[in-house]
Scaffold this motif. Structure first.
Motif, PDB file in Angstrom:
ATOM      1  N   GLU A  26       0.830  -1.207   0.000  1.00 46.63           N
ATOM      2  CA  GLU A  26       0.000   0.000   0.000  1.00 46.63           C
ATOM      3  C   GLU A  26       0.865   1.258   0.000  1.00 46.63           C
ATOM      4  O   GLU A  26       0.504   2.273  -0.618  1.00 46.63           O
ATOM      5  CB  GLU A  26      -0.951   0.001   1.192  1.00 46.63           C
ATOM      6  N   MET A  27       2.016   1.210   0.658  1.00 49.30           N
ATOM      7  CA  MET A  27       2.947   2.341   0.609  1.00 49.30           C
ATOM      8  C   MET A  27       3.459   2.565  -0.811  1.00 49.30           C
ATOM      9  O   MET A  27       3.545   3.707  -1.285  1.00 49.30           O
ATOM     10  CB  MET A  27       4.126   2.100   1.552  1.00 49.30           C
ATOM     11  N   ILE A  28       3.789   1.474  -1.506  1.00 48.59           N
ATOM     12  CA  ILE A  28       4.267   1.593  -2.880  1.00 48.59           C
ATOM     13  C   ILE A  28       3.157   2.133  -3.780  1.00 48.59           C
ATOM     14  O   ILE A  28       3.387   3.013  -4.623  1.00 48.59           O
ATOM     15  CB  ILE A  28       4.782   0.237  -3.392  1.00 48.59           C
ATOM     16  N   ALA A  78       1.040  -4.662 -12.573  1.00 44.44           N
ATOM     17  CA  ALA A  78       2.205  -5.167 -11.847  1.00 44.44           C
ATOM     18  C   ALA A  78       1.983  -5.231 -10.332  1.00 44.44           C
ATOM     19  O   ALA A  78       2.368  -6.214  -9.689  1.00 44.44           O
ATOM     20  CB  ALA A  78       3.436  -4.317 -12.157  1.00 44.44           C
ATOM     21  N   LEU A  79       1.359  -4.214  -9.752  1.00 50.85           N
ATOM     22  CA  LEU A  79       1.157  -4.227  -8.298  1.00 50.85           C
ATOM     23  C   LEU A  79       0.067  -5.217  -7.890  1.00 50.85           C
ATOM     24  O   LEU A  79       0.127  -5.787  -6.792  1.00 50.85           O
ATOM     25  CB  LEU A  79       0.818  -2.829  -7.773  1.00 50.85           C
ATOM     26  N   ILE A  80      -0.912  -5.415  -8.749  1.00 49.47           N
ATOM     27  CA  ILE A  80      -1.936  -6.427  -8.468  1.00 49.47           C
ATOM     28  C   ILE A  80      -1.311  -7.816  -8.541  1.00 49.47           C
ATOM     29  O   ILE A  80      -1.559  -8.683  -7.689  1.00 49.47           O
ATOM     30  CB  ILE A  80      -3.119  -6.276  -9.449  1.00 49.47           C
ATOM     31  N   GLU A  81      -0.454  -8.034  -9.544  1.00 50.92           N
ATOM     32  CA  GLU A  81       0.264  -9.300  -9.650  1.00 50.92           C
ATOM     33  C   GLU A  81       1.154  -9.518  -8.427  1.00 50.92           C
ATOM     34  O   GLU A  81       1.183 -10.611  -7.854  1.00 50.92           O
ATOM     35  CB  GLU A  81       1.113  -9.312 -10.930  1.00 50.92           C
ATOM     36  N   ALA A  82       1.891  -8.482  -8.030  1.00 45.48           N
ATOM     37  CA  ALA A  82       2.765  -8.589  -6.857  1.00 45.48           C
ATOM     38  C   ALA A  82       1.961  -8.958  -5.618  1.00 45.48           C
ATOM     39  O   ALA A  82       2.362  -9.831  -4.835  1.00 45.48           O
ATOM     40  CB  ALA A  82       3.509  -7.274  -6.628  1.00 45.48           C
TER      41      ALA A  82
END
Length: 294
Positions: free
Chosen positions: A73-75, A183-187
């Motif tokens: 969430e910070m990213i 990308a963030l959903i995948e991560a």
């Protein structure tokens, strides 16, 4: 019912994320306040929610997931702060309140974004001291480091910036969506699976599901930018058109965009069911976030 559950889970996730924020004291107080201002602006907390629910899908039960939930969430928040800057999307409002650069000035907003990105890794590293499988934590850290980077979110942002106001091919647009948004959903989902002990095949399956979810999520965002309610969205509509951005809706139109969102949604849910496990909420969450109206 799903809206209520999401809201309840978001409140709990807020508490987790905010508990990892640095104290606003000392000479660095202003940047800490700017970090907190943007993190505490709210939002649906979908990425940490997807991470935790995927973790539960594979039987995860420990606290090791929490620092990673805060980190993702910070990213995500850092990316929003920088997206809103005058040099990029130049937005004055995010989630219904003034953006960081409007409140703290452009220089401090840049520093707050930088600080959140760095502090995310500092936060995730706390998992190494929690007595869990150190190899799983290290693998999760690798995903957290790679997906937001030049071959992930930043890579997508680069093409998005360079191609604003220009003709964009279908391949270029899909690259932007797969990386800037996906990308963030995948991560998130991959980290949840890895920390729960899923094997390589299951993590690969989760990666594919998350890719479909990310693509559908962004196309739905395009649809909402044209057809959505700015009061519900917490930001102005038609901003893509005003900024000269080509979107999936621009190329394919509303009807085809909606059809493809439905196709991706159904495929993601079908593949989730094939994985097995017992997390009905995760399937409902995937359907909801792909077809959301805000």
């Amino acid at each position: 019912m799903i809206d209520k559950l999401i809201a309840e889970k978001a409140v709990r996730i807020n508490d987790i994320v905010e508990s990892y924020l640095p104290p606003a004291d000392g000479f660095n107080r202003t940047v800490c306040e700017a970090m907190a201002y943007s993190v505490e602006a709210g939002g649906k907390r979908l990425r940490p929610m997807l991470m935790e629910e995927t973790y539960r899908l594979f039987g995860g039960k420990s606290e090791v997931i929490k620092p990673f939930m805060a980190a993702i969430e910070m990213i995500h928040t850092y990316s929003l702060i920088h997206d809103d800057l005058p040099a990029l999307d130049n937005d004055d409002y995010r989630r219904g309140r003034k953006t960081s650069h409007v409140v703290f000035g452009e220089a401090m907003a840049i520093l707050a974004g930088d600080a959140l990105l760095n502090y995310a890794y500092e936060t995730a590293c706390k998992a190494f001291g929690m007595g869990e499988d150190i190899h799983a934590v290290a693998s999760a850290m690798c995903v957290l480091a790679q997906k937001p980077g030049i071959n992930g979110m930043i890579g997508g942002q680069v093409v998005d910036v360079e191609m604003t106001g220009k003709e964009l091919s279908k391949e270029q647009l899909e690259y932007v969506y797969e990386n800037k948004t996906g990308a963030l959903i995948e991560a998130s989902m991959m980290i949840g699976a890895i920390l729960a002990g899923a094997d390589e095949a299951k993590v690969a399956a989760v990666h594919k599901i998350a890719s479909d979810v990310g693509m559908a999520f962004q196309i739905q965002d395009d649809i909402l930018d044209v057809c959505g309610d700015s009061a519900l969205l917490g930001k102005p509509t038609l901003s893509d058109e005003e900024n000269g951005k080509v979107t999936y809706v621009t190329i394919h139109g509303i009807d085809e965009s909606r059809r493809y969102v439905t196709e991706l949604s159904e495929r993601a849910v079908r593949e989730l069911e094939e994985i097995g496990g017992d997390n009905e909420f995760l399937k409902e969450l995937v359907i909801w976030l792909i077809n959301r109206d805000k």
